[in-house]
Design a protein around this motif. Sequence first.
Motif, PDB file in Angstrom:
ATOM      1  N   PRO A  57       0.856  -1.181   0.000  1.00 40.02           N
ATOM      2  CA  PRO A  57       0.000   0.000   0.000  1.00 40.02           C
ATOM      3  C   PRO A  57       0.900   1.241   0.000  1.00 40.02           C
ATOM      4  CG  PRO A  57      -0.586  -1.531   1.758  1.00 40.02           C
ATOM      5  CD  PRO A  57       0.763  -1.923   1.253  1.00 40.02           C
ATOM      6  N   ALA A  58       0.755   2.059  -1.013  1.00 39.17           N
ATOM      7  CA  ALA A  58       1.645   3.229  -1.112  1.00 39.17           C
ATOM      8  C   ALA A  58       0.869   4.436  -1.627  1.00 39.17           C
ATOM      9  CB  ALA A  58       2.809   2.895  -2.042  1.00 39.17           C
ATOM     10  N   ALA A  59      -0.392   4.523  -1.207  1.00 38.29           N
ATOM     11  CA  ALA A  59      -1.229   5.617  -1.707  1.00 38.29           C
ATOM     12  C   ALA A  59      -1.524   6.651  -0.624  1.00 38.29           C
ATOM     13  CB  ALA A  59      -2.540   5.056  -2.256  1.00 38.29           C
TER      14      ALA A  59
ATOM     15  N   MET B 234      -0.793   9.773   2.162  1.00 36.51           N
ATOM     16  CA  MET B 234      -0.372  11.133   1.852  1.00 36.51           C
ATOM     17  C   MET B 234       0.977  11.515   2.463  1.00 36.51           C
ATOM     18  SD  MET B 234      -3.721  13.271   1.350  1.00 36.51           S
ATOM     19  CE  MET B 234      -5.073  12.840   2.392  1.00 36.51           C
TER      20      MET B 234
ATOM     21  N   THR C 178       1.842  12.691   5.374  1.00 38.85           N
ATOM     22  CA  THR C 178       1.813  14.049   5.947  1.00 38.85           C
ATOM     23  C   THR C 178       2.939  14.287   6.952  1.00 38.85           C
ATOM     24  OG1 THR C 178       0.266  13.266   7.621  1.00 38.85           O
ATOM     25  CG2 THR C 178      -0.683  14.327   5.673  1.00 38.85           C
ATOM     26  N   ARG C 179       3.432  13.201   7.577  1.00 33.69           N
ATOM     27  CA  ARG C 179       4.487  13.402   8.590  1.00 33.69           C
ATOM     28  C   ARG C 179       5.796  13.833   7.963  1.00 33.69           C
ATOM     29  NH1 ARG C 179       5.052   7.915  11.243  1.00 33.69           N
ATOM     30  NH2 ARG C 179       4.255   7.279   9.219  1.00 33.69           N
ATOM     31  N   PHE C 180       5.896  13.714   6.652  1.00 34.50           N
ATOM     32  CA  PHE C 180       7.171  14.027   6.022  1.00 34.50           C
ATOM     33  C   PHE C 180       7.069  15.208   5.065  1.00 34.50           C
ATOM     34  CE2 PHE C 180      10.970  11.208   6.509  1.00 34.50           C
ATOM     35  CZ  PHE C 180      11.901  12.155   6.129  1.00 34.50           C
TER      36      PHE C 180
ATOM     37  N   LYS D 146       6.334   9.195  -0.317  1.00 38.48           N
ATOM     38  CA  LYS D 146       7.309   8.949   0.762  1.00 38.48           C
ATOM     39  C   LYS D 146       8.057   7.638   0.518  1.00 38.48           C
ATOM     40  CE  LYS D 146       4.463   6.793   4.286  1.00 38.48           C
ATOM     41  NZ  LYS D 146       3.818   6.910   5.569  1.00 38.48           N
ATOM     42  N   GLU D 147       7.423   6.728  -0.217  1.00 42.48           N
ATOM     43  CA  GLU D 147       8.078   5.443  -0.518  1.00 42.48           C
ATOM     44  C   GLU D 147       9.323   5.627  -1.380  1.00 42.48           C
ATOM     45  OE1 GLU D 147       4.846   6.127  -0.938  1.00 42.48           O
ATOM     46  OE2 GLU D 147       3.964   4.902   0.654  1.00 42.48           O
TER      47      GLU D 147
ATOM     48  N   GLN E 225      -5.563   3.503  -5.873  1.00 42.42           N
ATOM     49  CA  GLN E 225      -6.597   3.797  -4.891  1.00 42.42           C
ATOM     50  C   GLN E 225      -6.962   5.262  -5.157  1.00 42.42           C
ATOM     51  OE1 GLN E 225      -5.232   4.220  -0.840  1.00 42.42           O
ATOM     52  NE2 GLN E 225      -7.194   3.623   0.025  1.00 42.42           N
TER      53      GLN E 225
ATOM     54  N   ALA F 259      -7.538   8.326  -0.659  1.00 45.95           N
ATOM     55  CA  ALA F 259      -6.877   7.690   0.486  1.00 45.95           C
ATOM     56  C   ALA F 259      -7.896   7.448   1.594  1.00 45.95           C
ATOM     57  CB  ALA F 259      -5.720   8.560   0.976  1.00 45.95           C
ATOM     58  N   LEU F 260      -8.615   6.334   1.496  1.00 41.64           N
ATOM     59  CA  LEU F 260      -9.693   6.037   2.453  1.00 41.64           C
ATOM     60  C   LEU F 260      -9.234   5.094   3.559  1.00 41.64           C
ATOM     61  CD1 LEU F 260     -12.702   5.647  -0.044  1.00 41.64           C
ATOM     62  CD2 LEU F 260     -12.114   7.631   1.359  1.00 41.64           C
ATOM     63  N   GLY F 261      -7.932   4.904   3.677  1.00 42.80           N
ATOM     64  CA  GLY F 261      -7.422   4.083   4.766  1.00 42.80           C
ATOM     65  C   GLY F 261      -6.636   2.871   4.280  1.00 42.80           C
ATOM     66  N   LEU F 262      -5.828   2.325   5.198  1.00 42.45           N
ATOM     67  CA  LEU F 262      -4.983   1.179   4.857  1.00 42.45           C
ATOM     68  C   LEU F 262      -5.823  -0.046   4.472  1.00 42.45           C
ATOM     69  CD1 LEU F 262      -2.250  -0.238   4.719  1.00 42.45           C
ATOM     70  CD2 LEU F 262      -2.302  -0.479   7.202  1.00 42.45           C
TER      71      LEU F 262
ATOM     72  N   ALA G 168      -6.976   0.417   1.023  1.00 42.45           N
ATOM     73  CA  ALA G 168      -5.859   0.237   0.080  1.00 42.45           C
ATOM     74  C   ALA G 168      -5.629  -1.256  -0.184  1.00 42.45           C
ATOM     75  CB  ALA G 168      -4.587   0.886   0.629  1.00 42.45           C
TER      76      ALA G 168
ATOM     77  N   LEU H  46       4.434  -2.473   4.498  1.00 43.91           N
ATOM     78  CA  LEU H  46       4.395  -1.008   4.512  1.00 43.91           C
ATOM     79  C   LEU H  46       5.845  -0.543   4.411  1.00 43.91           C
ATOM     80  CD1 LEU H  46       1.735  -0.348   7.297  1.00 43.91           C
ATOM     81  CD2 LEU H  46       1.425  -0.955   4.892  1.00 43.91           C
TER      82      LEU H  46
HETATM   83  P1  UTP Z   1       0.284   5.822   7.241  1.00 42.05           P
HETATM   84  O1  UTP Z   1      -0.566   5.689   8.423  1.00 42.05           O
HETATM   85  O2  UTP Z   1       1.763   5.844   7.439  1.00 42.05           O
HETATM   86  O3  UTP Z   1      -0.224   7.129   6.469  1.00 42.05           O
HETATM   87  O4  UTP Z   1      -0.118   4.680   6.229  1.00 42.05           O
HETATM   88  P2  UTP Z   1       0.468   8.010   5.398  1.00 42.05           P
HETATM   89  O5  UTP Z   1      -0.594   8.853   4.815  1.00 42.05           O
HETATM   90  O6  UTP Z   1       1.246   7.244   4.390  1.00 42.05           O
HETATM   91  O7  UTP Z   1       1.546   8.856   6.203  1.00 42.05           O
HETATM   92  P3  UTP Z   1       1.365   9.981   7.322  1.00 42.05           P
HETATM   93  O8  UTP Z   1       1.027   9.257   8.599  1.00 42.05           O
HETATM   94  O9  UTP Z   1       0.288  10.922   6.864  1.00 42.05           O
HETATM   95  O10 UTP Z   1       2.698  10.636   7.382  1.00 42.05           O
HETATM   96  C1  UTP Z   1       0.404   3.382   6.313  1.00 42.05           C
HETATM   97  C2  UTP Z   1       0.586   2.833   4.935  1.00 42.05           C
HETATM   98  O11 UTP Z   1      -0.660   2.708   4.276  1.00 42.05           O
HETATM   99  C3  UTP Z   1      -0.675   3.385   3.038  1.00 42.05           C
HETATM  100  C4  UTP Z   1       0.446   4.406   3.138  1.00 42.05           C
HETATM  101  O12 UTP Z   1       0.956   4.711   1.858  1.00 42.05           O
HETATM  102  C5  UTP Z   1       1.453   3.702   4.033  1.00 42.05           C
HETATM  103  O13 UTP Z   1       2.277   2.823   3.296  1.00 42.05           O
HETATM  104  N1  UTP Z   1      -2.013   3.967   2.854  1.00 42.05           N
HETATM  105  C6  UTP Z   1      -2.611   4.624   3.865  1.00 42.05           C
HETATM  106  C7  UTP Z   1      -2.636   3.824   1.639  1.00 42.05           C
HETATM  107  O14 UTP Z   1      -2.093   3.219   0.682  1.00 42.05           O
HETATM  108  N2  UTP Z   1      -3.881   4.356   1.488  1.00 42.05           N
HETATM  109  C8  UTP Z   1      -4.507   5.006   2.481  1.00 42.05           C
HETATM  110  O15 UTP Z   1      -5.656   5.454   2.277  1.00 42.05           O
HETATM  111  C9  UTP Z   1      -3.864   5.147   3.703  1.00 42.05           C
END
Ligand code: UTP
Length: 292
Positions: free
Chosen positions: A12-14, A16, A18-20, A29-30, A106, A109-112, A115, A132
């Motif tokens: 899952p790499a979709a 956002m 935000t922490r970075f 971020k990947e 995806q 971004a509706l959640g892990l 994804a 991840l």
């Molecule tokens: P994170 O909780 O780390 O969220 O997602 P994020 O958006 O990537 O980063 P921050 O917290 O805002 O900095 C865990 C994993 O799930 C993927 C992210 O790409 C990450 O690999 N993910 C998360 C999705 O693919 N889709 C989503 O809707 C949410």
Amino acid sequence: MTRMKVRKAVFPAAGMGTRFLPATKAMPKEMLPLVDKPLIQYGVEEAVAAGCEEIIIITGRGKTTMEDHFDRSWELEAVLEKRNKLALLEIARSMSKLAKIVYTRQAEALGLGHAVLMAKELVGDEPFAVILADDVVDSKQGCMKQMVEAYNDTQSSILGSEVVEGPAISNYGCLDCTPDANDPRLLLVRDMVEKPKFEDAPSQNAIIGRYILTPRIFEMLETIKPGAGGELQLTDGIKALLQYEKVYGFSYEGKRHDAGDKLGFLKATVEFALQRDDLGPTFRAWLKAQNF
Ligand code: UTP
């Protein structure tokens, strides 16, 4: 029961990232590099070392650099060839040979959990790994390889887990579990809570970004409702799976870095650089000479 192999790994790499920010505004971020290799490549290499033949990357808007990274770059190869830079040419080519890589998007971004659900058709009716990529595990034997071996014994879903000290448990999914009688690395999961308050956490066993899941997880993800933050949580899906199947936590051997966090990323960069034969000795000498 037919014993099934873990042949596919979902990334899952979709998200956002935000922490970075601001680095992740226009760049996934990947693709952040630890020394000189993007986080996602460490993950893909780990999956391949675990025996996975097909890599499924869940991407979203602004993520096309990942596709370019794992593709051939004819212009670059032509230039390196002309300049007789054969070692670099081999590096440039090697990425496209790592594994069969497919992409699916995806849209939001509706959640892990959502994804992972995007991979349903591509995975089909077989167990699969989820990695991840911002959790980088430094270990002698790859973390996923260790987990695949445990899966081969249990034929049950397995969640990479580590012990987290103090209130930091509130940043993770947390396991309510009991140690398995036969294998000390396995924890039989009774229940799980996403990001519990420190005082409510059922244990110190946190879930990290490594999973092996049975295909029934897709059914679960299709029926659960959005949870914390309005997102479809993978933890809620696995919790639902517990009604039907055994699920184990797995204490892997290795050191995990949260490279999706700025401080975690810096620590990982220093450690990975120090381990490198080409950079380590000079970098160590430089660090020692500084008056930080
Ligand atoms: P994170 O909780 O780390 O969220 O997602 P994020 O958006 O990537 O980063 P921050 O917290 O805002 O900095 C865990 C994993 O799930 C993927 C992210 O790409 C990450 O690999 N993910 C998360 C999705 O693919 N889709 C989503 O809707 C949410």
